[in-house]
Design a protein around this motif. Structure first.
Motif, PDB file in Angstrom:
ATOM      1  N   THR A  59       0.850  -1.184   0.000  1.00 42.46           N
ATOM      2  CA  THR A  59       0.000   0.000   0.000  1.00 42.46           C
ATOM      3  C   THR A  59       0.888   1.236   0.000  1.00 42.46           C
ATOM      4  OG1 THR A  59      -1.924   1.042   1.015  1.00 42.46           O
ATOM      5  CG2 THR A  59      -0.234   0.188   2.517  1.00 42.46           C
ATOM      6  N   ALA A  60       0.306   2.379  -0.268  1.00 40.08           N
ATOM      7  CA  ALA A  60       1.042   3.643  -0.271  1.00 40.08           C
ATOM      8  C   ALA A  60       0.204   4.702   0.421  1.00 40.08           C
ATOM      9  CB  ALA A  60       1.342   4.082  -1.703  1.00 40.08           C
ATOM     10  N   ALA A  61       0.876   5.713   0.959  1.00 42.94           N
ATOM     11  CA  ALA A  61       0.183   6.828   1.606  1.00 42.94           C
ATOM     12  C   ALA A  61       1.083   8.049   1.594  1.00 42.94           C
ATOM     13  CB  ALA A  61      -0.182   6.472   3.040  1.00 42.94           C
ATOM     14  N   LEU A  62       0.471   9.220   1.552  1.00 38.58           N
ATOM     15  CA  LEU A  62       1.195  10.476   1.710  1.00 38.58           C
ATOM     16  C   LEU A  62       1.077  10.885   3.170  1.00 38.58           C
ATOM     17  CD1 LEU A  62      -0.065  12.374  -1.443  1.00 38.58           C
ATOM     18  CD2 LEU A  62       2.237  11.519  -1.043  1.00 38.58           C
TER      19      LEU A  62
ATOM     20  N   GLN B  85      -9.599  -0.019  -5.563  1.00 34.77           N
ATOM     21  CA  GLN B  85      -9.206   1.383  -5.522  1.00 34.77           C
ATOM     22  C   GLN B  85      -7.854   1.546  -6.196  1.00 34.77           C
ATOM     23  OE1 GLN B  85      -9.218   2.447  -1.364  1.00 34.77           O
ATOM     24  NE2 GLN B  85     -11.348   3.112  -1.487  1.00 34.77           N
ATOM     25  N   VAL B  86      -7.746   2.594  -7.007  1.00 32.10           N
ATOM     26  CA  VAL B  86      -6.490   2.921  -7.671  1.00 32.10           C
ATOM     27  C   VAL B  86      -6.213   4.394  -7.429  1.00 32.10           C
ATOM     28  CG1 VAL B  86      -5.228   3.031  -9.850  1.00 32.10           C
ATOM     29  CG2 VAL B  86      -6.861   1.163  -9.442  1.00 32.10           C
ATOM     30  N   HIS B  87      -5.041   4.678  -6.873  1.00 29.28           N
ATOM     31  CA  HIS B  87      -4.599   6.051  -6.617  1.00 29.28           C
ATOM     32  C   HIS B  87      -3.293   6.303  -7.361  1.00 29.28           C
ATOM     33  CE1 HIS B  87      -7.116   5.637  -2.974  1.00 29.28           C
ATOM     34  NE2 HIS B  87      -7.216   6.950  -3.041  1.00 29.28           N
ATOM     35  N   VAL B  88      -3.066   7.553  -7.749  1.00 32.14           N
ATOM     36  CA  VAL B  88      -1.753   8.005  -8.202  1.00 32.14           C
ATOM     37  C   VAL B  88      -1.259   8.990  -7.151  1.00 32.14           C
ATOM     38  CG1 VAL B  88      -0.435   9.237  -9.952  1.00 32.14           C
ATOM     39  CG2 VAL B  88      -2.286   7.701 -10.643  1.00 32.14           C
ATOM     40  N   TYR B  89      -0.087   8.681  -6.587  1.00 31.81           N
ATOM     41  CA  TYR B  89       0.493   9.520  -5.542  1.00 31.81           C
ATOM     42  C   TYR B  89       1.775  10.182  -6.037  1.00 31.81           C
ATOM     43  CZ  TYR B  89      -2.456   7.152  -2.097  1.00 31.81           C
ATOM     44  OH  TYR B  89      -3.520   6.665  -1.381  1.00 31.81           O
TER      45      TYR B  89
ATOM     46  N   PHE C 194      -1.895  15.449  -1.542  1.00 29.39           N
ATOM     47  CA  PHE C 194      -3.027  14.806  -2.179  1.00 29.39           C
ATOM     48  C   PHE C 194      -2.577  13.847  -3.274  1.00 29.39           C
ATOM     49  CE2 PHE C 194      -4.560  18.947  -0.731  1.00 29.39           C
ATOM     50  CZ  PHE C 194      -5.603  18.534   0.086  1.00 29.39           C
ATOM     51  N   GLY C 195      -3.259  12.727  -3.365  1.00 24.08           N
ATOM     52  CA  GLY C 195      -3.118  11.817  -4.488  1.00 24.08           C
ATOM     53  C   GLY C 195      -4.353  11.940  -5.361  1.00 24.08           C
ATOM     54  N   GLU C 196      -4.316  11.326  -6.502  1.00 24.40           N
ATOM     55  CA  GLU C 196      -5.436  11.343  -7.443  1.00 24.40           C
ATOM     56  C   GLU C 196      -6.139   9.993  -7.381  1.00 24.40           C
ATOM     57  OE1 GLU C 196      -7.969  12.854 -10.263  1.00 24.40           O
ATOM     58  OE2 GLU C 196      -6.270  13.974  -9.460  1.00 24.40           O
ATOM     59  N   LEU C 197      -7.422   9.976  -7.016  1.00 28.27           N
ATOM     60  CA  LEU C 197      -8.211   8.746  -6.973  1.00 28.27           C
ATOM     61  C   LEU C 197      -8.705   8.450  -8.380  1.00 28.27           C
ATOM     62  CD1 LEU C 197      -9.532   6.467  -5.332  1.00 28.27           C
ATOM     63  CD2 LEU C 197     -11.467   8.012  -4.947  1.00 28.27           C
TER      64      LEU C 197
ATOM     65  N   THR D  32     -11.833   5.376 -17.309  1.00 28.43           N
ATOM     66  CA  THR D  32     -12.024   6.736 -16.826  1.00 28.43           C
ATOM     67  C   THR D  32     -10.848   7.588 -17.270  1.00 28.43           C
ATOM     68  OG1 THR D  32     -12.587   8.073 -14.880  1.00 28.43           O
ATOM     69  CG2 THR D  32     -10.862   6.421 -14.590  1.00 28.43           C
ATOM     70  N   THR D  33     -10.979   8.895 -17.117  1.00 36.68           N
ATOM     71  CA  THR D  33      -9.874   9.800 -17.388  1.00 36.68           C
ATOM     72  C   THR D  33      -9.478  10.478 -16.083  1.00 36.68           C
ATOM     73  OG1 THR D  33     -11.383  11.607 -17.954  1.00 36.68           O
ATOM     74  CG2 THR D  33     -10.577  10.228 -19.766  1.00 36.68           C
ATOM     75  N   PHE D  34      -8.230  10.909 -16.024  1.00 42.25           N
ATOM     76  CA  PHE D  34      -7.728  11.611 -14.847  1.00 42.25           C
ATOM     77  C   PHE D  34      -6.603  12.535 -15.272  1.00 42.25           C
ATOM     78  CE2 PHE D  34      -5.028   7.947 -15.252  1.00 42.25           C
ATOM     79  CZ  PHE D  34      -3.774   8.341 -14.814  1.00 42.25           C
ATOM     80  N   ARG D  35      -6.225  13.418 -14.383  1.00 43.94           N
ATOM     81  CA  ARG D  35      -5.159  14.374 -14.659  1.00 43.94           C
ATOM     82  C   ARG D  35      -4.110  14.280 -13.560  1.00 43.94           C
ATOM     83  NH1 ARG D  35      -4.027  18.168 -17.971  1.00 43.94           N
ATOM     84  NH2 ARG D  35      -2.773  19.935 -17.366  1.00 43.94           N
ATOM     85  N   HIS D  36      -2.854  14.149 -13.988  1.00 44.69           N
ATOM     86  CA  HIS D  36      -1.728  14.173 -13.054  1.00 44.69           C
ATOM     87  C   HIS D  36      -0.501  14.624 -13.831  1.00 44.69           C
ATOM     88  CE1 HIS D  36       0.398  13.107  -9.358  1.00 44.69           C
ATOM     89  NE2 HIS D  36       1.372  12.699 -10.147  1.00 44.69           N
TER      90      HIS D  36
END
Length: 128
Positions: A12-15, A80-84, A90-93, A105-109
């Motif tokens: 797992t990962a976390a900020l 659940q998929v996050h980009v950290y 903040f990460g992007e869910l 889906t689309t996302f921005r990072h």
């Protein structure tokens, strides 16, 4: 954080903010834990494909604006998929689904990011 009943194997990962922390583990059997703090300034380019049957963290990857994520999950729990980013608040869910799922889906990072996948069954993820 990981809350599991029964056997668990995964990542797992976390900020988290810089500080002193206390680790609290409650287990009735053997356990092992590895903690790392990556500080990448660059990563592999997209597209990337990944998959497994347990929670994993991948990266670092270079993100550049808007992206498309295609994911599937065959478990009955959370997908659940996050980009950290390596640092920040903040990460992007990307996905937050329960049960079987197959979608896009689309996302921005922008910049370097790590992809954290939480799943309890076979899953796949394609990032473009």
């Amino acid at each position: 954080m990981i809350y599991e009943i029964g056997e668990y194997e995964g990542e797992t990962a976390a900020l988290i903010d810089a500080d002193i922390y206390q680790l609290d583990v409650e287990a009735d059997g053997d356990w092992e834990l590895e903690i790392s703090q990556p500080r990448a300034v660059s990563g592999d380019s997209l597209p990337q494909s990944m998959g497994d049957d347990k929670p994993q963290v991948f990266g670092p990857f270079e993100f550049n604006g808007s992206h498309t994520a295609t994911g599937s999950h065959s478990g009955d729990g959370n997908f659940q998929v996050h980009v950290y980013p390596p640092e920040g608040n903040f990460g992007e869910l990307i996905f937050n689904e329960i049960g079987e799922y197959d979608g896009e889906t689309t996302f921005r990072h922008d910049g370097v990011g790590y992809v954290a996948v939480q799943a309890n069954g076979d899953w796949s993820l394609d990032l473009e």
